[in-house]
Scaffold this motif. Structure first.
Motif, PDB file in Angstrom:
ATOM      1  N   UNK A 285       0.833  -1.207   0.000  1.00 45.37           N
ATOM      2  CA  UNK A 285       0.000   0.000   0.000  1.00 45.37           C
ATOM      3  C   UNK A 285       0.865   1.254   0.000  1.00 45.37           C
ATOM      4  N   UNK A 286       1.933   1.247   0.777  1.00 49.20           N
ATOM      5  CA  UNK A 286       2.831   2.396   0.812  1.00 49.20           C
ATOM      6  C   UNK A 286       3.509   2.609  -0.542  1.00 49.20           C
ATOM      7  N   UNK A 287       4.005   1.545  -1.135  1.00 44.20           N
ATOM      8  CA  UNK A 287       4.655   1.655  -2.438  1.00 44.20           C
ATOM      9  C   UNK A 287       3.668   2.140  -3.500  1.00 44.20           C
ATOM     10  N   UNK A 288       2.450   1.611  -3.469  1.00 45.84           N
ATOM     11  CA  UNK A 288       1.438   2.028  -4.444  1.00 45.84           C
ATOM     12  C   UNK A 288       1.063   3.496  -4.251  1.00 45.84           C
ATOM     13  N   UNK A 289       0.961   3.942  -3.014  1.00 46.35           N
ATOM     14  CA  UNK A 289       0.625   5.343  -2.751  1.00 46.35           C
ATOM     15  C   UNK A 289       1.729   6.274  -3.246  1.00 46.35           C
ATOM     16  N   UNK A 290       2.976   5.871  -3.040  1.00 48.12           N
ATOM     17  CA  UNK A 290       4.087   6.694  -3.515  1.00 48.12           C
ATOM     18  C   UNK A 290       4.105   6.788  -5.038  1.00 48.12           C
TER      19      UNK A 290
ATOM     20  N   UNK B 224       1.509   6.326  -7.058  1.00 45.34           N
ATOM     21  CA  UNK B 224       0.337   7.101  -7.469  1.00 45.34           C
ATOM     22  C   UNK B 224       0.617   8.597  -7.330  1.00 45.34           C
ATOM     23  N   UNK B 225       1.233   8.988  -6.225  1.00 43.11           N
ATOM     24  CA  UNK B 225       1.561  10.392  -6.031  1.00 43.11           C
ATOM     25  C   UNK B 225       2.567  10.900  -7.049  1.00 43.11           C
ATOM     26  N   UNK B 226       3.533  10.066  -7.382  1.00 40.14           N
ATOM     27  CA  UNK B 226       4.558  10.475  -8.345  1.00 40.14           C
ATOM     28  C   UNK B 226       3.992  10.609  -9.753  1.00 40.14           C
TER      29      UNK B 226
ATOM     30  N   UNK C  58      -6.851  16.251 -21.213  1.00 39.40           N
ATOM     31  CA  UNK C  58      -6.506  14.892 -21.649  1.00 39.40           C
ATOM     32  C   UNK C  58      -5.265  14.384 -20.922  1.00 39.40           C
ATOM     33  N   UNK C  59      -4.302  15.245 -20.702  1.00 39.98           N
ATOM     34  CA  UNK C  59      -3.071  14.848 -19.997  1.00 39.98           C
ATOM     35  C   UNK C  59      -3.372  14.554 -18.534  1.00 39.98           C
ATOM     36  N   UNK C  60      -4.219  15.388 -17.930  1.00 40.83           N
ATOM     37  CA  UNK C  60      -4.595  15.153 -16.529  1.00 40.83           C
ATOM     38  C   UNK C  60      -5.281  13.798 -16.366  1.00 40.83           C
ATOM     39  N   UNK C  61      -6.220  13.516 -17.243  1.00 38.03           N
ATOM     40  CA  UNK C  61      -6.945  12.240 -17.185  1.00 38.03           C
ATOM     41  C   UNK C  61      -5.976  11.087 -17.389  1.00 38.03           C
ATOM     42  N   UNK C  62      -5.088  11.218 -18.345  1.00 31.70           N
ATOM     43  CA  UNK C  62      -4.117  10.164 -18.624  1.00 31.70           C
ATOM     44  C   UNK C  62      -3.204   9.919 -17.423  1.00 31.70           C
ATOM     45  N   UNK C  63      -2.716  10.979 -16.804  1.00 31.08           N
ATOM     46  CA  UNK C  63      -1.817  10.820 -15.655  1.00 31.08           C
ATOM     47  C   UNK C  63      -2.532  10.205 -14.458  1.00 31.08           C
ATOM     48  N   UNK C  64      -3.743  10.657 -14.190  1.00 29.42           N
ATOM     49  CA  UNK C  64      -4.478  10.132 -13.029  1.00 29.42           C
ATOM     50  C   UNK C  64      -4.853   8.671 -13.249  1.00 29.42           C
TER      51      UNK C  64
ATOM     52  N   UNK D 202      -0.304   1.922  -9.867  1.00 38.54           N
ATOM     53  CA  UNK D 202      -0.362   1.678  -8.427  1.00 38.54           C
ATOM     54  C   UNK D 202      -1.021   0.331  -8.116  1.00 38.54           C
ATOM     55  N   UNK D 203      -2.101   0.018  -8.814  1.00 34.96           N
ATOM     56  CA  UNK D 203      -2.789  -1.257  -8.579  1.00 34.96           C
ATOM     57  C   UNK D 203      -1.905  -2.443  -8.954  1.00 34.96           C
ATOM     58  N   UNK D 204      -1.227  -2.335 -10.094  1.00 37.03           N
ATOM     59  CA  UNK D 204      -0.336  -3.421 -10.518  1.00 37.03           C
ATOM     60  C   UNK D 204       0.815  -3.572  -9.524  1.00 37.03           C
ATOM     61  N   UNK D 205       1.387  -2.457  -9.104  1.00 39.02           N
ATOM     62  CA  UNK D 205       2.480  -2.512  -8.135  1.00 39.02           C
ATOM     63  C   UNK D 205       2.021  -3.131  -6.821  1.00 39.02           C
ATOM     64  N   UNK D 206       0.819  -2.796  -6.369  1.00 38.49           N
ATOM     65  CA  UNK D 206       0.284  -3.364  -5.126  1.00 38.49           C
ATOM     66  C   UNK D 206       0.222  -4.884  -5.206  1.00 38.49           C
ATOM     67  N   UNK D 207      -0.322  -5.389  -6.281  1.00 34.48           N
ATOM     68  CA  UNK D 207      -0.449  -6.844  -6.443  1.00 34.48           C
ATOM     69  C   UNK D 207       0.927  -7.506  -6.545  1.00 34.48           C
ATOM     70  N   UNK D 208       1.802  -6.932  -7.346  1.00 36.48           N
ATOM     71  CA  UNK D 208       3.131  -7.521  -7.540  1.00 36.48           C
ATOM     72  C   UNK D 208       3.910  -7.530  -6.232  1.00 36.48           C
ATOM     73  N   UNK D 209       3.875  -6.419  -5.498  1.00 34.26           N
ATOM     74  CA  UNK D 209       4.612  -6.342  -4.225  1.00 34.26           C
ATOM     75  C   UNK D 209       4.055  -7.338  -3.218  1.00 34.26           C
ATOM     76  N   UNK D 210       2.745  -7.432  -3.110  1.00 35.71           N
ATOM     77  CA  UNK D 210       2.134  -8.367  -2.157  1.00 35.71           C
ATOM     78  C   UNK D 210       2.527  -9.801  -2.479  1.00 35.71           C
ATOM     79  N   UNK D 211       2.407 -10.187  -3.724  1.00 36.13           N
ATOM     80  CA  UNK D 211       2.752 -11.552  -4.130  1.00 36.13           C
ATOM     81  C   UNK D 211       4.236 -11.820  -3.914  1.00 36.13           C
ATOM     82  N   UNK D 212       5.091 -10.865  -4.259  1.00 40.22           N
ATOM     83  CA  UNK D 212       6.536 -11.066  -4.113  1.00 40.22           C
ATOM     84  C   UNK D 212       6.928 -11.282  -2.657  1.00 40.22           C
ATOM     85  N   UNK D 213       6.358 -10.504  -1.756  1.00 42.09           N
ATOM     86  CA  UNK D 213       6.687 -10.656  -0.336  1.00 42.09           C
ATOM     87  C   UNK D 213       6.205 -12.011   0.184  1.00 42.09           C
ATOM     88  N   UNK D 214       4.998 -12.405  -0.187  1.00 45.36           N
ATOM     89  CA  UNK D 214       4.462 -13.674   0.318  1.00 45.36           C
ATOM     90  C   UNK D 214       5.177 -14.881  -0.287  1.00 45.36           C
TER      91      UNK D 214
END
Length: 94
Positions: free
Chosen positions: A28-33, A35-37, A50-56, A63-75
């Motif tokens: 969650x922390x990695x995904x939040x970072x 997402x913020x970046x 269009x750029x704002x929508x694309x970035x968000x 962030x969602x992909x990173x969350x899943x990958x990080x969780x699976x990697x740790x476990x």
């Protein structure tokens, strides 16, 4: 139950619980970072719509992909580390 029909001890169950908590919190922390970046510039600066929508949206996807990958990697790493190299024996440094 373990793969060999034995019940897990309380210490093993506690270790699994702590590791799951660590995996979720660190993911969650990695995904939040990330997402913020990625989405942060869209929120801080005046950009074309269009750029704002694309970035968000891109930030949320990454962030969602990173969350899943990080969780699976740790476990997965925890599961591999929990397996003794020689069943029934302790490691030399224990």
């Amino acid at each position: 139950m373990t793969g060999h029909g034995q019940r897990r001890t309380q210490a093993e169950r506690d270790a699994i619980t702590v590791e799951i908590g660590y995996a979720l919190l660190s993911a969650a922390l990695a995904a939040a970072l990330v997402l913020g970046a990625v989405a942060g510039p869209a929120l801080l600066f005046e950009l074309p719509a269009a750029v704002e929508v694309l970035l968000v949206r891109g930030g949320w996807v990454v962030a969602a992909v990173l969350f899943v990958v990080r969780t699976v990697a740790v476990l997965v790493r925890f599961r591999r580390a929990a397996q003794p190299s020689q069943p029934g024996r302790t490691s030399p440094d224990s």
